[in-house]
Design an enzyme around this catalytic site. Sequence first.
Site, PDB file in Angstrom:
ATOM      1  N   GLU A 372      42.235 -37.581  34.990  1.00 61.13           N
ATOM      2  CA  GLU A 372      43.756 -38.382  35.079  1.00 61.13           C
ATOM      3  C   GLU A 372      43.652 -39.143  36.548  1.00 61.13           C
ATOM      4  O   GLU A 372      44.534 -39.147  37.078  1.00 61.13           O
ATOM      5  CB  GLU A 372      44.695 -37.171  34.799  1.00 61.13           C
ATOM      6  CG  GLU A 372      44.654 -36.567  33.683  1.00 61.13           C
ATOM      7  CD  GLU A 372      45.971 -36.027  33.089  1.00 61.13           C
ATOM      8  OE1 GLU A 372      46.854 -36.455  33.510  1.00 61.13           O
ATOM      9  OE2 GLU A 372      45.844 -35.185  32.216  1.00 61.13           O
TER      10      GLU A 372
HETATM   11  C1  LIG Z   1      36.830 -31.899  31.793  1.00 64.07           C
HETATM   12  C2  LIG Z   1      37.129 -33.366  31.468  1.00 64.07           C
HETATM   13  C3  LIG Z   1      38.307 -33.735  30.590  1.00 64.07           C
HETATM   14  C4  LIG Z   1      38.450 -35.113  30.360  1.00 64.07           C
HETATM   15  N1  LIG Z   1      39.534 -35.061  29.257  1.00 64.07           N
HETATM   16  C5  LIG Z   1      39.891 -36.232  28.956  1.00 64.07           C
HETATM   17  C6  LIG Z   1      40.817 -36.766  27.848  1.00 64.07           C
HETATM   18  O1  LIG Z   1      41.502 -36.086  27.271  1.00 64.07           O
HETATM   19  N2  LIG Z   1      40.999 -38.078  27.725  1.00 64.07           N
HETATM   20  C7  LIG Z   1      40.540 -38.919  28.479  1.00 64.07           C
HETATM   21  O2  LIG Z   1      40.716 -40.196  28.059  1.00 64.07           O
HETATM   22  N3  LIG Z   1      39.534 -38.959  29.251  1.00 64.07           N
HETATM   23  C8  LIG Z   1      39.258 -37.550  29.697  1.00 64.07           C
HETATM   24  N4  LIG Z   1      38.225 -37.347  30.627  1.00 64.07           N
HETATM   25  C9  LIG Z   1      37.945 -38.444  31.354  1.00 64.07           C
HETATM   26  C10 LIG Z   1      38.217 -38.573  32.783  1.00 64.07           C
HETATM   27  O3  LIG Z   1      39.654 -39.248  32.900  1.00 64.07           O
HETATM   28  C11 LIG Z   1      37.315 -39.577  33.605  1.00 64.07           C
HETATM   29  O4  LIG Z   1      36.141 -39.073  33.650  1.00 64.07           O
HETATM   30  C12 LIG Z   1      37.706 -40.029  34.982  1.00 64.07           C
HETATM   31  O5  LIG Z   1      38.738 -41.148  34.570  1.00 64.07           O
HETATM   32  C13 LIG Z   1      36.658 -40.913  35.578  1.00 64.07           C
HETATM   33  O6  LIG Z   1      35.709 -41.584  35.084  1.00 64.07           O
HETATM   34  P1  LIG Z   1      34.150 -41.567  34.971  1.00 64.07           P
HETATM   35  O7  LIG Z   1      33.884 -40.107  34.691  1.00 64.07           O
HETATM   36  O8  LIG Z   1      33.857 -42.649  33.997  1.00 64.07           O
HETATM   37  O9  LIG Z   1      33.991 -41.948  36.466  1.00 64.07           O
HETATM   38  P2  LIG Z   1      33.698 -43.372  36.967  1.00 64.07           P
HETATM   39  O10 LIG Z   1      35.093 -44.339  36.746  1.00 64.07           O
HETATM   40  O11 LIG Z   1      32.385 -44.032  36.607  1.00 64.07           O
HETATM   41  O12 LIG Z   1      33.549 -43.059  38.685  1.00 64.07           O
HETATM   42  C14 LIG Z   1      32.349 -42.300  39.227  1.00 64.07           C
HETATM   43  C15 LIG Z   1      32.734 -42.365  40.589  1.00 64.07           C
HETATM   44  O13 LIG Z   1      33.140 -43.587  41.230  1.00 64.07           O
HETATM   45  C16 LIG Z   1      34.624 -43.676  42.062  1.00 64.07           C
HETATM   46  N5  LIG Z   1      35.000 -44.933  41.853  1.00 64.07           N
HETATM   47  C17 LIG Z   1      35.335 -45.520  40.392  1.00 64.07           C
HETATM   48  N6  LIG Z   1      36.085 -46.466  40.895  1.00 64.07           N
HETATM   49  C18 LIG Z   1      36.083 -46.705  42.299  1.00 64.07           C
HETATM   50  C19 LIG Z   1      37.077 -47.468  43.079  1.00 64.07           C
HETATM   51  N7  LIG Z   1      37.417 -48.498  42.654  1.00 64.07           N
HETATM   52  N8  LIG Z   1      36.914 -47.087  44.286  1.00 64.07           N
HETATM   53  C20 LIG Z   1      36.451 -46.107  44.901  1.00 64.07           C
HETATM   54  N9  LIG Z   1      35.625 -45.306  44.153  1.00 64.07           N
HETATM   55  C21 LIG Z   1      35.816 -45.540  42.816  1.00 64.07           C
HETATM   56  C22 LIG Z   1      35.165 -42.744  41.358  1.00 64.07           C
HETATM   57  O14 LIG Z   1      36.040 -41.895  42.104  1.00 64.07           O
HETATM   58  C23 LIG Z   1      34.112 -41.268  41.092  1.00 64.07           C
HETATM   59  O15 LIG Z   1      33.865 -40.810  42.185  1.00 64.07           O
HETATM   60  C24 LIG Z   1      37.922 -35.792  31.259  1.00 64.07           C
HETATM   61  C25 LIG Z   1      36.824 -35.766  31.856  1.00 64.07           C
HETATM   62  C26 LIG Z   1      36.909 -34.377  32.164  1.00 64.07           C
HETATM   63  C27 LIG Z   1      35.806 -33.889  33.274  1.00 64.07           C
END
Ligand SMILES: Cc1cc2nc3c(=O)[nH]c(=O)nc-3n(C[C@H](O)[C@H](O)[C@H](O)COP(=O)(O)OP(=O)(O)OC[C@H]3O[C@@H](n4cnc5c(N)ncnc54)[C@H](O)[C@@H]3O)c2cc1C
Length: 389
Positions: A372
């Site tokens: 989120e």
């Molecule tokens: C247990 C769990 C349950 C989940 N449930 C759902 C669900 O029900 N539905 C759903 O749709 N998703 C779900 N998710 C997904 C979750 O919302 C995403 O993992 C999250 O939004 C981060 O995306 P990402 O993992 O692709 O990381 P990325 O976006 O690739 O980010 C990787 C790192 O880069 C940083 N980063 C990215 N962009 C920037 C920026 N502009 N400036 C600075 N830092 C940045 C982030 O903070 C992070 O540290 C779930 C995730 C988990 C772990």
Amino acid sequence: MNPDLWLPDGDLDPAHREFAQRIRAFAADKLAPHARACDEQRTFRRAMVADLAAAGILGGPLPQQYGGSGWTTLQTAIAHEELGAACGNARGFCAVQTGLVAQCLARFGTDAQRARWLGPLVRGEAIGCFALTEPEAGSDVANLRTQAERQSDGGYRVRGQKHWITNGGIADVMILFATIDPSQGRAGITAFLVDTARPGLQRETMPGVELGHRGSDHAVLTFDGFPVAADEMLGAAGKGFGVAMGGLAAGRISVAAGACGIHRAALAAAVQFTTSRQQFGQPLAQFQMVQERLADMLTSLHASRGLVHRCARRRGDGSETHADVAMAKLYSTEAAARATEEAVMLHGARGYSSAFPVERLWRDIQALRIYEGTSLIQKTILARMLTAE
Ligand SMILES: Cc1cc2nc3c(=O)[nH]c(=O)nc-3n(C[C@H](O)[C@H](O)[C@H](O)COP(=O)(O)OP(=O)(O)OC[C@H]3O[C@@H](n4cnc5c(N)ncnc54)[C@H](O)[C@@H]3O)c2cc1C
């Protein structure tokens, strides 16, 4: 031991105190006894859904006209702290089932969509999921690639992939986000409300062993010609980004409240352990360096809860801003992560074992810093608001 210091009761009026105590008693009776086994066995406990429904928790924040209890945002936050203190899987399930799916449906759905799904979701007869994140679109969800191609009958065929979808493997109904026109960027994103029992959808458990939330269902969803009818949109065409953000704004308060629950459970465990464990001829809690850590954990818990309740109250009276939500989620999840880390260290080797609860709390809190909107994304929201003209 003085639990009055870390429970929210002293800050609540009598009605909210009684409410917190009711949810706490339910969580102690129906959730906490299963939390360790669910984690160790890595199984989603289906019986939990019926228990949450019977206690009125699945429908809690929904208006009474939809079978809900009409909780205020403050009541929802109080409930999510209690659930989070007892079982992260249960709190996470409610955040998706009720917060992201049922509340979005209540807000953006048509009468027919509400009539079809809200009752089963509230009664726990149907399970919902919120399918937004993709392998190439995480924090940058506006860049999602799952595409809904228009068909001659007015319906759509969906192609693409979602991952990390909570309840994705077991959901009966899904809010699915796809673009109907990739050239439009976020203005092409559209939300659909669909049942999952149709061809063109492959569901697989997330690969690997997860750090925390091991009693939850997280899935990879692959859509290959998944059919969607014209009347299955949730909200208008091209307005899906607003639906997603509307859902997440409410969800983030619940995540922040859940973090307070984990923080509180870590503090309670640390106080209990350090007052009973003796080293160098006295309880650990009599060493000043240990006392300093306990005092910091308590103070930061109250700071977190203050931000969460302030945000919930402001949402209730319509004055909430994006900054309120971002500060509450950022501060409470990071403070809880620090508290669980301290709790593990204060337990010594015992903190390293599932025989004690703190290692699970430390593992579970990590996800709340990520989903989120990660902590860094909350900081970008705040920095953008601070520096905008
Ligand atoms: C247990 C769990 C349950 C989940 N449930 C759902 C669900 O029900 N539905 C759903 O749709 N998703 C779900 N998710 C997904 C979750 O919302 C995403 O993992 C999250 O939004 C981060 O995306 P990402 O993992 O692709 O990381 P990325 O976006 O690739 O980010 C990787 C790192 O880069 C940083 N980063 C990215 N962009 C920037 C920026 N502009 N400036 C600075 N830092 C940045 C982030 O903070 C992070 O540290 C779930 C995730 C988990 C772990």
